[in-house]
Motif scaffolding. Structure first.
Motif, short mmCIF file in Angstrom:
data_model
loop_
_atom_site.label_atom_id
_atom_site.label_comp_id
_atom_site.label_asym_id
_atom_site.label_seq_id
_atom_site.Cartn_x
_atom_site.Cartn_y
_atom_site.Cartn_z
N ASN A 12 0.80 -1.23 0.00
CA ASN A 12 0.00 0.00 0.00
C ASN A 12 0.83 1.28 0.00
O ASN A 12 0.29 2.36 -0.22
CB ASN A 12 -0.99 0.01 1.17
CG ASN A 12 -0.32 -0.17 2.52
OD1 ASN A 12 0.69 0.45 2.80
ND2 ASN A 12 -0.88 -1.04 3.36
N ASP A 13 2.13 1.15 0.24
CA ASP A 13 2.94 2.36 0.20
C ASP A 13 4.42 2.00 0.08
O ASP A 13 4.85 0.92 0.53
CB ASP A 13 2.73 3.22 1.45
CG ASP A 13 3.17 4.67 1.25
OD1 ASP A 13 3.50 5.04 0.09
OD2 ASP A 13 3.20 5.42 2.23
N LYS A 15 8.02 4.13 0.79
CA LYS A 15 8.66 5.35 1.25
C LYS A 15 10.15 5.25 0.98
O LYS A 15 10.74 4.18 1.07
CB LYS A 15 8.41 5.56 2.75
CG LYS A 15 6.94 5.72 3.11
CD LYS A 15 6.77 5.90 4.61
CE LYS A 15 5.29 6.08 4.97
NZ LYS A 15 5.10 6.24 6.44
N GLN A 45 5.40 -0.95 2.66
CA GLN A 45 4.37 -1.25 3.64
C GLN A 45 3.26 -2.10 3.03
O GLN A 45 2.88 -1.91 1.88
CB GLN A 45 3.78 0.04 4.20
CG GLN A 45 4.79 0.91 4.94
CD GLN A 45 4.19 2.19 5.46
OE1 GLN A 45 3.23 2.70 4.92
NE2 GLN A 45 4.79 2.73 6.53
N SER A 50 5.93 -3.47 7.76
CA SER A 50 6.78 -2.83 6.76
C SER A 50 8.12 -3.55 6.72
O SER A 50 8.57 -4.12 7.72
CB SER A 50 6.99 -1.35 7.08
OG SER A 50 7.63 -1.18 8.32
N GLN A 66 10.84 6.93 -6.10
CA GLN A 66 9.61 7.65 -5.80
C GLN A 66 8.80 7.93 -7.07
O GLN A 66 7.57 7.77 -7.09
CB GLN A 66 9.95 8.97 -5.10
CG GLN A 66 8.74 9.82 -4.70
CD GLN A 66 7.92 9.18 -3.61
OE1 GLN A 66 8.43 8.39 -2.81
NE2 GLN A 66 6.63 9.51 -3.56
N ARG A 70 7.60 3.28 -7.43
CA ARG A 70 6.58 3.24 -6.38
C ARG A 70 5.23 2.79 -6.91
O ARG A 70 4.58 1.89 -6.36
CB ARG A 70 6.47 4.61 -5.71
CG ARG A 70 5.46 4.70 -4.57
CD ARG A 70 5.54 6.07 -3.91
NE ARG A 70 4.58 6.19 -2.82
CZ ARG A 70 3.33 6.62 -2.97
NH1 ARG A 70 2.89 6.97 -4.18
NH2 ARG A 70 2.52 6.69 -1.92
N THR A 74 2.83 -0.88 -6.07
CA THR A 74 1.67 -0.66 -5.22
C THR A 74 0.49 -1.50 -5.70
O THR A 74 0.21 -1.59 -6.90
CB THR A 74 1.28 0.83 -5.22
OG1 THR A 74 2.40 1.60 -4.78
CG2 THR A 74 0.10 1.09 -4.29
#
Length: 368
Positions: A12-13, A15, A45, A50, A66, A70, A74
């Motif tokens: 879901n993410d 970073k 995550q 995570s 990023q 990313r 996802t």
């Protein structure tokens, strides 16, 4: 019983952050000088868990993750690491499946493996499966920027700590290299293994002439005597090397075809690979399998904490590089760092995943 979606939730993410850590003193090898190292950290995550991975690369690698990678991973199930790996590889096609793009992929892949193991409550070595309990290492540093006294102190220090093999840098001043090798041999004694790494600084003629002189000092490993892309040059040196000396290269490899070409050319006696560059844990394990197919030993380049759980899975694995810069950073910024005992690093089986947690508060002063 928990549903499959609860066991393996979608990602879901993602970073990402980057940290610039100064070296403890200026450093150089045969072809490069530096005063800092950049760590790019990825946190993936899924559900309430995570995992993290990392690479040592330019700050722009973090921006690439990023902006490009990313969104590719996802919503993929966090257990479907091959699907995520292939999605990232497809996304970087136009940027080239090497260099910064592949280092970015490598960091995300490692984070996915860490995450999967944590969700299963397993140390990563148990998830992958191991053939041995630990990872032999060799102390690595001995930079060309060091004085002979600094050189002797560092390498003899590793031997005193129980690491039976050490490596020094050569190639910046070829006329002084033999003297430096002789000084190190005297300081570490006759029994410790001594490796040298030219980082591609020599010509074939220079490397061939020095190989015999190094062998007389008990040097058993000659790494990148010439540029790693010069397969003909590597093969020539390997064919004419003194008995008992191995030629090694491969740390700049990204794709499996690169490793296969190097092995097919007979360019190396030991293949090296680096999970921070060659596709993360997934790529590292694949490279080891390709190497096994050629009946060659396999060695890990740098980032020892990252290789610790994957290396013991490979039957042809020999040792990993306990590199001064990365060891220093991993000790500073990772909780759970494992120091070697009698030259062998062993995973902490009481901790899930890679067994590491990043010290964000300690790292804050270095964030860029």
């Amino acid at each position: 019983m928990s549903s499959a979606s609860n066991i393996a939730p979608p990602i879901n993410d993602v970073k990402v952050s980057a940290y610039k850590i100064p070296t403890d003193k200026p450093e150089s090898d045969g072809t490069l000088k530096w005063t800092s190292t950049i760590l790019v950290l990825v946190e993936v995550q899924a559900g309430e868990e995570s995992g993290f991975g990392y690479t040592y690369a330019a700050k722009s690698t973090a921006q690439f993750i990023q902006n490009i990678l990313r969104s590719e991973v996802t919503q993929i199930s966090c257990f479907d690491i091959p699907a995520a790996w292939q999605a990232m590889k497809s996304a970087i096609r136009n940027q080239g499946t090497c260099g910064m793009a592949f280092m970015a992929l490598s960091a995300v892949d490692t984070a996915l493996w860490d995450l999967k193991a944590k969700l299963l409550g397993l140390p990563l070595i148990k998830l992958i499966g191991a053939e041995r309990k630990g990872m032999p290492v060799y102390g690595s540093g001995g930079f060309t920027s060091y004085s002979i006294e600094e050189l002797e102190k560092q390498l003899a220090g590793w031997v005193d700590e129980g690491i039976p093999r050490v490596k020094m840098k050569i190639g910046r001043h070829p006329g002084k290299d033999l003297q430096r090798v002789q000084a190190v041999r005297e300081s570490i004694g006759p029994d410790a293994e001594l490796f040298v790494d030219a980082n591609g600084a020599y010509s074939v003629k220079q490397a061939g002439a020095l190989a015999k002189q190094f062998a007389d000092e008990g040097v058993s490993w000659f790494e990148e005597p010439v540029l790693s892309d010069d397969l003909d040059g590597l093969r020539f040196i390997r064919q004419h090397r003194p008995a008992g000396m191995e030629v090694a290269a491969g740390e700049y490899g990204y794709r499996l075809s690169y490793f296969n070409d190097m092995l097919a050319a007979g360019a190396v006696g030991v293949l090296q690979a680096d999970a921070t560059r060659c596709g993360g844990i997934t790529g590292f394990l694949r490279a080891g399998t390709v190497c096994d197919g050629w009946h060659r030993p396999f060695s890990a380049h740098c980032a020892p904490s990252l290789h610790l759980h994957a290396a013991p899975a490979l039957s042809n694995f020999r040792h990993a590089e306990y590199f001064h810069d990365h060891v220093r950073i991993e000790k500073m910024l990772f909780d759970g760092f494992r120091a070697p005992e009698k030259g062998v690093m062993k995973p902490d089986l009481s901790r899930p995943g890679l067994g590491l947690e990043f010290k964000y508060a300690d790292a804050q002063e270095y964030e860029i």
